[in-house]
Design an enzyme around this catalytic site. Structure first.
Site, PDB file in Angstrom:
ATOM      1  N   ASN A  98     -14.112   1.009   1.669  1.00  0.00           N
ATOM      2  CA  ASN A  98     -13.264   2.196   1.693  1.00  0.00           C
ATOM      3  C   ASN A  98     -13.025   2.695   0.272  1.00  0.00           C
ATOM      4  O   ASN A  98     -12.330   2.036  -0.522  1.00  0.00           O
ATOM      5  CB  ASN A  98     -11.915   1.893   2.335  1.00  0.00           C
ATOM      6  CG  ASN A  98     -10.986   3.100   2.270  1.00  0.00           C
ATOM      7  OD1 ASN A  98     -11.132   4.043   3.019  1.00  0.00           O
ATOM      8  ND2 ASN A  98     -10.045   3.081   1.329  1.00  0.00           N
ATOM      9  N   GLU A  99     -13.637   3.829  -0.067  1.00  0.00           N
ATOM     10  CA  GLU A  99     -13.368   4.634  -1.270  1.00  0.00           C
ATOM     11  C   GLU A  99     -13.783   3.988  -2.576  1.00  0.00           C
ATOM     12  O   GLU A  99     -13.508   4.551  -3.646  1.00  0.00           O
ATOM     13  CB  GLU A  99     -11.881   5.051  -1.330  1.00  0.00           C
ATOM     14  CG  GLU A  99     -11.468   5.918  -0.153  1.00  0.00           C
ATOM     15  CD  GLU A  99     -10.105   6.549  -0.286  1.00  0.00           C
ATOM     16  OE1 GLU A  99      -9.836   7.528   0.430  1.00  0.00           O
ATOM     17  OE2 GLU A  99      -9.296   6.056  -1.105  1.00  0.00           O
TER      18      GLU A  99
ATOM     19  N   GLU B 285     -11.660  10.617   6.598  1.00  0.00           N
ATOM     20  CA  GLU B 285     -10.227  10.471   6.325  1.00  0.00           C
ATOM     21  C   GLU B 285      -9.650  11.815   5.933  1.00  0.00           C
ATOM     22  O   GLU B 285     -10.209  12.530   5.100  1.00  0.00           O
ATOM     23  CB  GLU B 285      -9.961   9.489   5.170  1.00  0.00           C
ATOM     24  CG  GLU B 285      -9.917   8.043   5.536  1.00  0.00           C
ATOM     25  CD  GLU B 285      -9.396   7.174   4.388  1.00  0.00           C
ATOM     26  OE1 GLU B 285      -9.735   5.989   4.380  1.00  0.00           O
ATOM     27  OE2 GLU B 285      -8.651   7.687   3.516  1.00  0.00           O
TER      28      GLU B 285
ATOM     29  N   TRP C  10       0.873  -1.184   0.000  1.00  0.00           N
ATOM     30  CA  TRP C  10       0.000   0.000   0.000  1.00  0.00           C
ATOM     31  C   TRP C  10       0.899   1.220   0.000  1.00  0.00           C
ATOM     32  O   TRP C  10       2.123   1.082  -0.049  1.00  0.00           O
ATOM     33  CB  TRP C  10      -0.923  -0.014   1.231  1.00  0.00           C
ATOM     34  CG  TRP C  10      -2.329   0.396   0.900  1.00  0.00           C
ATOM     35  CD1 TRP C  10      -2.892   1.612   1.114  1.00  0.00           C
ATOM     36  CD2 TRP C  10      -3.334  -0.412   0.275  1.00  0.00           C
ATOM     37  NE1 TRP C  10      -4.203   1.615   0.663  1.00  0.00           N
ATOM     38  CE2 TRP C  10      -4.488   0.386   0.145  1.00  0.00           C
ATOM     39  CE3 TRP C  10      -3.364  -1.730  -0.193  1.00  0.00           C
ATOM     40  CZ2 TRP C  10      -5.674  -0.082  -0.434  1.00  0.00           C
ATOM     41  CZ3 TRP C  10      -4.541  -2.202  -0.760  1.00  0.00           C
ATOM     42  CH2 TRP C  10      -5.676  -1.385  -0.881  1.00  0.00           C
ATOM     43  N   ASP C  11       0.312   2.408   0.045  1.00  0.00           N
ATOM     44  CA  ASP C  11       1.182   3.587   0.015  1.00  0.00           C
ATOM     45  C   ASP C  11       1.786   3.888   1.386  1.00  0.00           C
ATOM     46  O   ASP C  11       2.376   4.942   1.596  1.00  0.00           O
ATOM     47  CB  ASP C  11       0.466   4.818  -0.554  1.00  0.00           C
ATOM     48  CG  ASP C  11      -0.809   5.183   0.178  1.00  0.00           C
ATOM     49  OD1 ASP C  11      -1.148   4.524   1.186  1.00  0.00           O
ATOM     50  OD2 ASP C  11      -1.486   6.138  -0.258  1.00  0.00           O
ATOM     51  N   TRP C  12       1.651   2.939   2.304  1.00  0.00           N
ATOM     52  CA  TRP C  12       2.338   3.001   3.592  1.00  0.00           C
ATOM     53  C   TRP C  12       2.843   1.623   4.010  1.00  0.00           C
ATOM     54  O   TRP C  12       3.378   1.481   5.109  1.00  0.00           O
ATOM     55  CB  TRP C  12       1.412   3.544   4.697  1.00  0.00           C
ATOM     56  CG  TRP C  12       0.000   3.034   4.579  1.00  0.00           C
ATOM     57  CD1 TRP C  12      -1.069   3.710   4.087  1.00  0.00           C
ATOM     58  CD2 TRP C  12      -0.477   1.719   4.912  1.00  0.00           C
ATOM     59  NE1 TRP C  12      -2.190   2.904   4.096  1.00  0.00           N
ATOM     60  CE2 TRP C  12      -1.850   1.678   4.597  1.00  0.00           C
ATOM     61  CE3 TRP C  12       0.109   0.573   5.439  1.00  0.00           C
ATOM     62  CZ2 TRP C  12      -2.650   0.548   4.793  1.00  0.00           C
ATOM     63  CZ3 TRP C  12      -0.673  -0.562   5.631  1.00  0.00           C
ATOM     64  CH2 TRP C  12      -2.041  -0.562   5.305  1.00  0.00           C
TER      65      TRP C  12
END
Length: 815
Positions: free
Chosen positions: A423-424, A511, A169-171
């Site tokens: 989510n999204e 968020e 993921w982006d983290w």
């Protein structure tokens, strides 16, 4: 009835393939169950730690390999009619074999399985084998069969019911896991057993009610009895011969109510359920702790759009939330003690809600029990995130099975107050250029708007369901409309300065976030870069966000002095993260009750990484944590732009009115007063008051040399307003004196300012990785003092503790 855990004696082998390294091929590796392949290989010294440097890149072969777990156990047959092999969690595509005979297959990490095993068991030694197929191979095969669908990352995570963020993921790292990740064992039983117990708890007009829905599995058709006790009240209900369902209702008058943290206490009551045979013998039992509370979601239309307000026990709750991701990529490392530490950090930052994000996993019983005990509200996403998900088989059946299991499992927990569909993904369908490549193929709408709400309405009608995050309440309204429902704000991080938060007056922000690197000690443990720099190889690998460093630099350029070295950059980026989120939270809270919630992205990390977290992957608090503690305080004093001027806003999230004298003073940086006003605050419970400030306060003589200081009562923290950015302010070079003395097992650092000191912070982890400090981001005017308490494993050197790079403030960059 008896249960036998099967957690001992496991070995792990890689199925031969060209991608398997020679040092692993053919090896029998001791395996920990519950556990994962990665952690077993790491414990055996066969792979480097995937969290260090760029080791992750060399380990992607693990997710493309088939793995075999095997153990031998002894069995002694008793008089039970049935014996089941119970697998609470297999990750993910598994074939289970007992003594050479296949007993079942699985393809969903998010549900448990029970397989009949009695006829296959032998007296004495038995062999149990679990073969895990490559998650990549499974997902890519279904992608190729059904046609690809858009997602946020070039990985096939939406074609397998598995923790999505395992695929990166982006983290987060790309560590595609496999393993027996939850308990496994044998369950022997006769006559009948409790298949599911689902307590639905409501409170109305001072009467608590527990509707206990029980499903039994039978080995015969004998009549049964279900007995239940809670809060001193006992009931009994018959389950006639052949019937499999029963409902027992327990009524408790004037129960002590369970409240969110900060709103009251969290009394919990033992709920004990016993299944009995016709002759009174106890066949099976089930116990949980429940709490009596009501929850309602107000989404009524009003003059501002439509609301999104949680009511607990009839009281509207301003949500002071944080998003929660898996606390480690390897779930066997997330112990109850580790969760307790993280939850204490959340409560310490005045958080009252955790949103369990949809790209992770349904959280554990430990997680929910701790939330129940502490009064932390929980919003649980169903597990869909940032992708168009196929609705064809086998996925629809698997999604329904996991949702039914998880809704039933979590129904007893008072902390759970909201189910969210995804989510999204609805937002993605509208805004992320999905519709053309989808070409009419399924993308998840049927899950979020049909299947999941139907399951929640059937199994858990006591709690609200919301189709997505974000979602505006209707398909006729843009899903991320701030005036309706829930909103995600990501233009600030991606393209705009954080002051843009003030352009939004949303109903509920689910968020929003801003990045910074982890603590220095965390970086030094994880990276071998020499020298350490913002763009050194390890730092670059541990920055997963697209253009992350460029976005960090954009934020620094807009607000703060230029960094001369890595130490400056590290301090300033962490400071800018804290500033951004504090500004956003205080702005949103100042618009209570139009806005009734903020959920910051994010509380925690799963590994050492530059990210949006307040607590880094090693569990260290970043400056953001201290900023959250202030911005989420029960009583908040803040200066806010209003109608072309400035206003003092007081927000009161307590049951008592807040009455206090307050002053607002316009000062020079040298502490010289230029203008002052006094007011008496009178803020009712659960409300806010906005007081416009007079022109002589909001119009500085010299914007680069002045600030406002607002104070209320004798103990309230200050609210500050600077008329210029730090980059523009004419800061004097920092001058201070500091003393260090022992104090209660730690050290007390007292700093006295001879000049203004902006956002004074001590970073004791630079001297001792275990060291912590009690406060941060303190601004002092000339002549003022502040005391910091530092705890470390042994006393720290006073000279180092009070000098750069341990002790920092913005204007020590003026050199």
């Amino acid at each position: 009835m008896s249960r036998q855990t099967l957690h001992e004696g496991w070995v792990l082998r890689a199925v031969p393939g060209p991608q398997v390294p020679p040092e692993v091929a053919g090896r029998a590796v001791p395996a920990t169950v519950p556990g994962e392949v990665h952690t077993d290989l790491l414990a055996a010294g066969l792979i480097p730690d995937p969290y260090l440097d760029d080791n992750e890149n060399g380990l992607h072969w693990i997710g493309r390999t088939d793995w075999v777990y095997e153990t031998t156990f002894d069995w002694r047959r008793g008089g039970d009619e049935r014996v089941d092999l119970v697998c609470a969690g297999l990750d993910t595509v598994a074939t289970v074999t007992l003594n050479g005979t296949e007993v079942g297959r699985t393809q969903n990490q998010h549900r448990g399985y029970r397989f009949p095993a009695g006829p296959l068991l032998r007296r004495g030694a038995n062999t149990l084998t679990v073969r895990f197929g490559s998650a990549y191979r499974y997902a890519e095969a279904h992608r190729d069969r059904l046609g690809d669908r858009p997602n946020a990352y070039p990985e096939p995570f939406h074609f397998i019911r598995k923790t999505a963020c395992n695929f990166g993921w982006d983290w987060g790292p790309t560590v595609v896991t496999a393993g027996i990740w939850q308990e496994i064992g044998l369950h022997a039983w006769s006559t009948a057993r409790l298949a599911t117990v689902r307590p639905l708890v409501t409170v109305e007009d001072g009467v608590g009610r527990v509707d206990l829905h029980v499903e039994v599995e039978r080995a015969g058709d004998d009549p049964l009895t279900v007995r239940a006790t809670v809060a001193g009240v006992a009931v009994e209900v018959a389950v006639p011969a052949g019937e499999r369902h029963a409902v027992a209702t327990v009524t408790v008058r004037d129960p002590a109510l369970w409240w969110p943290v900060g709103y009251g206490d969290q009394p919990l009551h033992d709920l004990d359920v016993t299944l009995c045979a016709a002759d009174g013998r106890a066949l099976d039992g089930w116990s949980r702790r429940i709490g009596f509370r009501s929850v309602r979601l107000d989404t009524a239309p009003d003059a501002h759009g439509s609301a999104f307000t949680l009511h607990v026990n009839g009281v509207p709750v301003f949500v002071r939330g944080v998003n929660w991701i898996p606390d480690d990529a390897f779930p066997n490392r997330v112990t109850r003690a580790r969760l307790a530490e993280r939850f204490a950090q959340a409560v310490g930052a005045n958080v009252n809600l955790l949103r369990v994000w949809g790209g992770g996993r349904y959280e554990s019983e430990d997680f929910y029990e701790l939330a129940d005990e502490l009064g932390l509200l929980v919003q649980q996403d169903f597990l869909f995130a940032c992708a168009a998900y196929p609705e064809e088989e086998p996925f629809r059946t698997e999604v329904e099975a996991e949702a039914r299991e998880q809704v039933t499992r979590l129904a007893s927990h008072p902390s759970l107050v909201l189910w969210t569909g995804n989510n999204e993904n609805i937002w993605g369908w509208h805004d992320w250029d999905w519709q053309e490549p989808l070409a009419g193929r399924t993308w998840g709408r049927g899950y979020y708007l049909e299947l999941l709400p139907a399951i929640v309405a059937e199994l858990d009608p006591t709690r609200p369901y919301w189709p997505g995050s974000p979602w505006s309440g209707s398909e006729d309204v843009y899903p991320n409309d701030p005036a309706h429902g829930t909103t995600h704000i990501w233009d600030v991080w991606n393209t705009d300065d954080y002051t843009k938060y003030r352009e939004y007056v949303p109903r509920f922000v689910a968020e929003f976030g801003y990045q910074a690197p982890p603590a220095y000690a965390t970086l030094r443990r994880a990276l071998s870069d020499e020298p350490l720099a913002h763009d050194s190889p390890g730092m670059a690998h541990h920055q997963k966000a697209a253009d992350g460093d460029r976005k960090l630099q954009r934020g620094l350029d807009a607000h703060l002095p230029a960094a001369a070295d890595f130490d400056d950059w590290h301090y300033l980026t962490q400071l800018n993260q804290a500033r951004a989120i504090q500004l956003g939270v205080e702005h949103f809270r100042s618009h209570r009750p139009v806005c009734m919630g903020t959920i910051v992205w994010q509380l925690n990390d799963c590994w050492p990484v530059t990210s949006w977290a307040a607590v880094d992957g090693d569990g260290r608090r970043k400056p953001l944590w201290y900023a959250l503690r202030r911005a989420y305080a029960d009583r908040l004093l803040t200066v806010q732009p209003r109608d072309g001027g400035l206003a003092l806003v007081a927000v009161n999230e307590t049951r008592e009115a807040w009455r206090a004298p307050a002053t607002v003073t316009r000062l020079t940086l040298t502490g010289e007063p230029r203008a002052k006003t006094s007011v008496d605050l009178d803020v009712p419970a659960y409300s806010s008051v906005v007081l416009a400030l007079p022109a002589e306060l909001v119009r500085p003589d010299e914007a680069r040399r002045e600030l406002l200081v607002a104070e209320a009562g004798e103990t309230a923290e200050r609210a500050l307003w600077f008329f210029a950015t730090d980059r523009e302010v004419e800061w004097p070079a920092a001058e201070l004196s500091a003393t260090v003395e022992p104090a209660g097992g730690g050290q007390r650092v007292r700093v006295t300012a001879r000049t203004v000191l902006r956002d004074l912070t001590i970073f004791p982890d630079r001297l001792d990785p275990a060291a912590q400090v009690d406060r941060a981001l303190v601004t002092l005017l000339p002549g003022e003092s502040a005391t910091f308490t530092v705890h470390a494993e042994s006393p720290l050197d006073p000279a180092s503790l009070t000098a750069r790079p341990v002790l920092r403030c913005v204007n020590d960059l003026t050199r």
